[in-house]
Motif scaffolding. Structure first.
Motif, PDB file in Angstrom:
ATOM      1  N   UNK A   6     -14.931  -7.820  11.593  1.00 55.33           N
ATOM      2  CA  UNK A   6     -14.304  -6.994  12.324  1.00 55.33           C
ATOM      3  C   UNK A   6     -14.629  -5.399  11.912  1.00 55.33           C
ATOM      4  N   UNK A   7     -16.051  -5.432  12.174  1.00 57.73           N
ATOM      5  CA  UNK A   7     -16.282  -4.178  11.346  1.00 57.73           C
ATOM      6  C   UNK A   7     -15.478  -2.793  12.577  1.00 57.73           C
ATOM      7  N   UNK A   8     -16.199  -1.529  11.739  1.00 63.00           N
ATOM      8  CA  UNK A   8     -15.218  -0.450  12.728  1.00 63.00           C
ATOM      9  C   UNK A   8     -16.500   0.545  12.101  1.00 63.00           C
ATOM     10  N   UNK A   9     -16.099   1.370  12.850  1.00 64.16           N
ATOM     11  CA  UNK A   9     -17.169   3.238  13.601  1.00 64.16           C
ATOM     12  C   UNK A   9     -15.994   3.475  12.839  1.00 64.16           C
ATOM     13  N   UNK A  10     -17.073   5.635  12.894  1.00 57.18           N
ATOM     14  CA  UNK A  10     -16.494   6.609  12.477  1.00 57.18           C
ATOM     15  C   UNK A  10     -15.572   6.879  13.571  1.00 57.18           C
ATOM     16  N   UNK A  11     -14.732   7.318  13.409  1.00 55.69           N
ATOM     17  CA  UNK A  11     -13.443   8.215  14.431  1.00 55.69           C
ATOM     18  C   UNK A  11     -12.332   6.952  15.348  1.00 55.69           C
ATOM     19  N   UNK A  12     -12.883   5.558  14.580  1.00 57.24           N
ATOM     20  CA  UNK A  12     -11.482   4.243  15.275  1.00 57.24           C
ATOM     21  C   UNK A  12     -10.425   4.742  14.346  1.00 57.24           C
ATOM     22  N   UNK A  13      -9.808   4.418  15.082  1.00 54.71           N
ATOM     23  CA  UNK A  13      -7.840   4.082  14.589  1.00 54.71           C
ATOM     24  C   UNK A  13      -7.479   3.236  14.179  1.00 54.71           C
ATOM     25  N   UNK A  14      -7.059   2.808  13.195  1.00 52.63           N
ATOM     26  CA  UNK A  14      -6.899   2.014  12.580  1.00 52.63           C
ATOM     27  C   UNK A  14      -5.595   1.738  11.798  1.00 52.63           C
ATOM     28  N   UNK A  15      -5.143   0.427  11.031  1.00 55.52           N
ATOM     29  CA  UNK A  15      -4.287   0.175  10.487  1.00 55.52           C
ATOM     30  C   UNK A  15      -4.887   0.464   8.921  1.00 55.52           C
ATOM     31  N   UNK A  16      -3.983   0.475   7.647  1.00 48.76           N
ATOM     32  CA  UNK A  16      -4.104  -0.382   6.503  1.00 48.76           C
ATOM     33  C   UNK A  16      -2.747  -0.895   6.186  1.00 48.76           C
ATOM     34  N   UNK A  17      -2.628  -2.174   5.726  1.00 54.78           N
ATOM     35  CA  UNK A  17      -1.901  -2.220   4.762  1.00 54.78           C
ATOM     36  C   UNK A  17      -2.084  -3.007   3.264  1.00 54.78           C
ATOM     37  N   UNK A  18      -0.815  -2.994   2.570  1.00 57.46           N
ATOM     38  CA  UNK A  18      -1.400  -3.396   1.246  1.00 57.46           C
ATOM     39  C   UNK A  18       0.376  -3.672   0.687  1.00 57.46           C
ATOM     40  N   UNK A  19      -0.096  -5.121  -0.348  1.00 58.72           N
ATOM     41  CA  UNK A  19       1.565  -5.753  -0.414  1.00 58.72           C
ATOM     42  C   UNK A  19       2.276  -4.454  -1.650  1.00 58.72           C
ATOM     43  N   UNK A  20       3.272  -4.877  -1.640  1.00 60.35           N
ATOM     44  CA  UNK A  20       4.720  -4.411  -2.530  1.00 60.35           C
ATOM     45  C   UNK A  20       4.107  -4.559  -3.771  1.00 60.35           C
ATOM     46  N   UNK A  21       3.065  -5.377  -3.763  1.00 60.07           N
ATOM     47  CA  UNK A  21       3.318  -5.172  -6.002  1.00 60.07           C
ATOM     48  C   UNK A  21       1.942  -4.379  -6.119  1.00 60.07           C
ATOM     49  N   UNK A  22       1.398  -4.231  -5.051  1.00 62.06           N
ATOM     50  CA  UNK A  22       0.184  -4.086  -5.881  1.00 62.06           C
ATOM     51  C   UNK A  22       0.270  -1.987  -5.389  1.00 62.06           C
ATOM     52  N   UNK A  23       1.313  -1.366  -5.498  1.00 68.25           N
ATOM     53  CA  UNK A  23       1.387  -0.117  -5.312  1.00 68.25           C
ATOM     54  C   UNK A  23       2.063   0.151  -6.806  1.00 68.25           C
ATOM     55  N   UNK A  24       1.783   1.728  -7.451  1.00 66.54           N
ATOM     56  CA  UNK A  24       1.506   1.248  -8.992  1.00 66.54           C
ATOM     57  C   UNK A  24       2.616   2.716  -9.053  1.00 66.54           C
ATOM     58  N   UNK A  25       3.732   3.134  -9.920  1.00 63.41           N
ATOM     59  CA  UNK A  25       4.311   4.787  -9.336  1.00 63.41           C
ATOM     60  C   UNK A  25       3.709   4.953 -10.478  1.00 63.41           C
ATOM     61  N   UNK A  26       3.210   7.054 -10.226  1.00 64.30           N
ATOM     62  CA  UNK A  26       2.735   7.823 -11.520  1.00 64.30           C
ATOM     63  C   UNK A  26       3.575   8.879 -12.178  1.00 64.30           C
ATOM     64  N   UNK A  27       3.114   8.936 -13.013  1.00 61.27           N
ATOM     65  CA  UNK A  27       3.789  10.012 -12.807  1.00 61.27           C
ATOM     66  C   UNK A  27       3.334  11.198 -14.391  1.00 61.27           C
ATOM     67  N   UNK A  28       3.862  12.556 -13.902  1.00 64.99           N
ATOM     68  CA  UNK A  28       3.542  13.790 -14.545  1.00 64.99           C
ATOM     69  C   UNK A  28       2.533  13.692 -15.804  1.00 64.99           C
TER      70      UNK A  28
END
Length: 354
Positions: A332-354
């Protein structure tokens, strides 16, 4: 706790009014491979040179194999250093270059040359013994310099960006060679680099530095999977950083207003949190089970052989990257300028701290 091959206790280095290394504490287990990594000027080379004794500490203590060596000269520390430039003597052949430090210690000619031959065997260069440095390739020069550093049987080998002068193919070969030698010899290696792939491939312990401080030190996978700060996530690469607002009850919303869920609990009840999501964990046109969505415009498409990098700019103007397998992208190729939606699983997000 494992015995420390090298231990730094509140080590500081100042050059006039500039603090290059700022009261760092670090334990490097004996017999491990440690990589100090960070951008130019972060203090990693100054740290290496203080371990070697080529720079005096402004404050703090350096311990090697449990012995305080802070005030000892380089020759009294049981270390050897391999410099970025290799520093081979052009008028000496390989055998005599390797044997040089033994010559300085008064070892007899036959013994030092015999030991030098053994060390050239160990680095797979016995046939180059009579050649001079100018007659060698960059990779061969590097192995001669490595043999010269190891011939004194140091307890710690210090390496200052030893692979930076090599082409990508040779760097890969020499990474394997360095790791093989470290395992065979069982001594502590401390290796300075600015290349994250080099650190992740070689190290048992990765130490990320910035502005003279240690931001994170851990096993390579732990540092890459769970970067502690935005700087570590950006410097190691392969991560997208998202900002989300924390509402009452812990709900998270991206700047475009879309709600996202994560498995960690934000510390703040109200305010902004930053999240790291690995580029290879994000998907285009995500399936329903990936409920976290990020809309944007394709800004780059780069073919890298086994994977394709897709650049994405979200509605708030922030840039992100997705690493898609070659098969997934071309299905499912995309090209420059295409409007797209990306997604990720809840477990793949990690909180960062300063």
């Amino acid at each position: 706790m494992a015995e420390a091959g090298v231990e730094l206790i509140s080590v500081t280095k100042r050059y006039g009014s500039v603090t290059a290394v700022d009261a760092i504490d670090l334990r490097i287990p004996a017999g491990s491979y440690c990589c100090l990594i960070g951008p130019s000027g972060c203090g990693k080379t100054s740290t290496l040179r203080m371990i070697a004794g080529h720079e005096e500490t402004s404050a703090g203590d350096v311990l090697i194999d449990g012995r305080n060596v802070t005030d000892l000269p380089p020759s009294g520390r049981g270390t050897a250093m391999m410099f970025q430039s290799y520093a081979l003597f052009p008028h000496l052949n390989c055998l005599d270059n390797v044997a040089f430090s033994l010559r300085m210690r008064g070892v007899g000619r036959e013994e030092r040359r015999s030991r030098a031959r053994e060390m050239l065997e160990r680095v797979h260069l016995p046939e180059m013994a009579e050649r001079r440095p100018a007659q060698l390739s960059g990779g061969q020069q590097q192995r001669v310099a490595l043999a010269r550093a190891l011939i004194t049987n140091p307890s710690v080998l210090l390496l200052d960006e030893p692979l930076s002068a090599l082409d990508p193919f040779l760097r890969g070969r020499m990474r394997e060679e360095l790791k093989r030698l470290q395992r065979e010899l069982g001594i502590t290696f401390v290796h300075v680099t600015h290349a994250q792939d080099e650190a992740l491939a070689l190290a048992d312990l990765v130490v990320v530095m910035e502005r003279g401080r240690i931001l994170q030190n851990d096993a390579p996978r732990a540092v890459f999977e769970r970067p502690r700060t935005p700087f570590v996530a950006r410097f190691l690469g392969g991560h997208n950083i998202l900002e989300a607002q924390v509402a009452t009850g812990g709900a998270l919303r991206l700047p475009d207003g879309s709600a996202i869920t994560i498995t960690e609990t934000p510390a703040a009840v109200d305010g902004t949190v930053r999240l790291a999501v690995r580029s290879d964990r994000m998907r285009l046109d995500p399936p329903p089970e990936l409920a976290n969505r990020l809309a944007g415009e394709v800004t780059a498409v780069e073919y890298h052989g086994p994977f394709v990098r897709v650049g994405l700019q979200d509605q708030g103007g922030a840039d992100h990257s997705l690493l898609l397998s070659e098969a997934d992208f071309f299905a499912r190729p995309v090209a420059l300028g295409d409007r797209v939606t990306a997604g990720f699983a809840a477990a793949d997000a990690h909180i960062l701290y300063n």
